[in-house]
Enzyme design. Sequence first.
Site, PDB file in Angstrom:
ATOM      1  CD  GLU B  29      -2.308  -1.623   2.651  1.00 57.52           C
ATOM      2  OE1 GLU B  29      -1.834  -1.034   3.640  1.00 57.52           O
ATOM      3  OE2 GLU B  29      -3.133  -2.554   2.752  1.00 57.52           O
ATOM      4  CD  GLU B  63      -4.021  -3.982   5.547  1.00 53.84           C
ATOM      5  OE1 GLU B  63      -5.225  -4.292   5.649  1.00 53.84           O
ATOM      6  OE2 GLU B  63      -3.636  -2.792   5.544  1.00 53.84           O
ATOM      7  CD  GLN B  85       0.586   1.919   4.617  1.00 56.06           C
ATOM      8  OE1 GLN B  85      -0.134   2.275   5.544  1.00 56.06           O
ATOM      9  NE2 GLN B  85       0.640   2.591   3.484  1.00 56.06           N
ATOM     10  CG  ASP B  88       0.822  -2.779  14.955  1.00 54.97           C
ATOM     11  OD1 ASP B  88       0.681  -2.820  16.181  1.00 54.97           O
ATOM     12  OD2 ASP B  88       1.818  -2.278  14.399  1.00 54.97           O
ATOM     13  CG  PHE B  89      -1.606  -2.579   9.195  1.00 50.41           C
ATOM     14  CD1 PHE B  89      -1.974  -2.116  10.452  1.00 50.41           C
ATOM     15  CD2 PHE B  89      -1.261  -1.639   8.238  1.00 50.41           C
ATOM     16  CE1 PHE B  89      -1.995  -0.761  10.750  1.00 50.41           C
ATOM     17  CE2 PHE B  89      -1.289  -0.279   8.513  1.00 50.41           C
ATOM     18  CZ  PHE B  89      -1.646   0.164   9.777  1.00 50.41           C
ATOM     19  CG  HIS B 131      -0.442   2.439  13.675  1.00 50.71           C
ATOM     20  ND1 HIS B 131      -1.750   2.313  14.038  1.00 50.71           N
ATOM     21  CD2 HIS B 131      -0.445   2.752  12.351  1.00 50.71           C
ATOM     22  CE1 HIS B 131      -2.518   2.544  12.977  1.00 50.71           C
ATOM     23  NE2 HIS B 131      -1.755   2.808  11.948  1.00 50.71           N
TER      24      HIS B 131
END
Lengths: 323, 337
Positions: B29, B63, B85, B88-89, B131
């Site tokens: 992304e 994701e 990015q 955590d994602f 994050h």
Amino acid sequence: MSGSEIPLLQLYRTMLTIRRFEERCNYLFMQGRIPSTLHLYIGQEAVAAGVCAHLRRDDYLFSTHRPHGHAIAKGVEPRAIMAELYGKRTGCCKGKGGSMHVGDVRVGMFPAVAIVGANAPLAAGAALAAKWLDKDRVSVCFFGEGAANEGAVHEAMNMAAIWDLPVVYVCENNLYAASTPFSKAFKIQNVADRAAAYGMPGVVVDGNDVEAVYRVAGEAIARARRREGPTLIEAKTYRLCGHSRSDPRTYRSREEEEEWAKRDPIPRLAGRLKELGLATDETLASIEQEVQALIDEAVRFAEESPLPEPEETLQHVFWTEEG
Amino acid sequence: MAMMTIAEALRQAIREEMRRDPRVFCIGEDIGIPGGFGGAFTVTLGLSEEFGHERILDTPISETGLIGVAIGAAMAGLRPIADVQYGDFLFCAMDQIANQAAKMTYMSGGTVKVPIVIRAPVGATGRGAQHAQSLEAFFTHIPGLKVVAPATAYDAKGLLKSAVRDDNPVIIFEHKLLYGSKGPRAERGALSPVGEVPEEEYLVPIGKGIIRREGRDVTIIGKLLTVYRALEAAELLAKEGIEAEVIDPRTLVPLDKELILDSVRKTGRLVIVEEDNYTGGWGADVAAMVAAEAFFWLDAPIVRVSAPDTPPPFSPPMEQFYVPSAERVVQAVKSIL
């Protein structure tokens, strides 16, 4: 495309092979010869056969927790599937996969994915690779209508559309996600209607009519080969068996089952073959014999094959050149 | 020999691997949008100008989808580098990583390979609970994944290049305070180590740790940011005549056990420092391994210094409390001397 241009006898043979394979699995399971559970494909054979008849050996196929029919139609050897169900070392996954993960990458079928909907992004990814590396190779993804409500499917279809990926999504709507009926999980009538939201063609087809499936899939796969983008096909069909081995099917009526049994795709095709003069009762009987012999041989192979050594558990966690 | 930040070293590694092998591509992304960020921490900045938007492939915010597409592409012959990015994602894409990437080779009986690299920034940096996490233990627990965690520019480049060439899924954890990202993407309070990176081709092998500082009295293991906290602690301890050996494992799976065991056999004491939560942290497994394999060389209990069992907090004084400091490492060492 008229009936005579469709390889109906070949389709019949494939469908009957799937049916007899699944019936034998059921029998062997009841006898305790196959461990674990089974998700049988009985009733949906026209979908796998009609779609896969258009696929080459090197096209990619992604399947589900109900993969035996897809595997047979894509060309995985029935004996290797049966041996896998037995947990034998000669199985198509060397006993590491089992019923829900059968596949054979040598014929373009990756191990089936038993997390509902999770194969959709994988199929888009393989299509991305095919688009870059190959002239006209395509990727096909089977999933049930239950999977259509998974986020992974939405994300994948969106990406397939924005990148014009050569992938065909085939939703086999058998009306029940395990026991949950379609009407409890969808406000709309057709899964294929969602295709418009992704920006790709969506087509509804009678999944118990192999000629119709063959035509629709042929167009979608040709479109993908021409690099014109993805298609969502929804094949309306019905499991003529339980969701899994332990399913007494108390969530649906016997009347409904009887109605669908009348639309069983195999007798339907047999009638069509005779009507078109493509087969006689003798021809069909001889196909039946060939198929039974093939299944007998698959069972014999599975029974006679060695079990893996317990320590083989430790192999194949990571990929090595030695395999 | 050029001096580089970790962000620059990673970018150079990607550039070299993409030039070397046309199957290598980046997917993520905001990684190649003209006028955009070049990834959340500038690692892919400028790469789309050289390689185009097919090979620096920007995705929707999906994701699960982008990791899944990368896995499928890897299964079919490409070699993706996927970027999420913020680490955590990865939880959004956990099924694709844990159930698909990690298990495909195994389920296929060793006939399918998944040569994917997943890059994931970790570490608490003033962004609150979602994050900021240190996620390594979630992934070291999953058989079928390799996990690397470079703390220097040299290692970042060499390990990323090895990861791209590996035929298995490799997750590379990068610490936000170590990138050295510049301009509007710079991090407050960053260490941003700048290190020497050779002009010529080199690889850092996956599975080899390194001794960052030699010492005889105690072994301190750190990873990512806590390598620097351990080195800072070692300096403080040296002033008191205590010589700490600092180990940076660089790769978490497969772990360079012998390097750790040899050090513990020499010093007899072990402190493990990490930014992860205490319970079930990566350090717990290292402690168990050392206890099982070098128990009779230990002169004192193994001590773990970690974040507490809380989500990462936002407010600076709480975040400072959360992330292990050099002082806490010093105290831990002194508690077992």
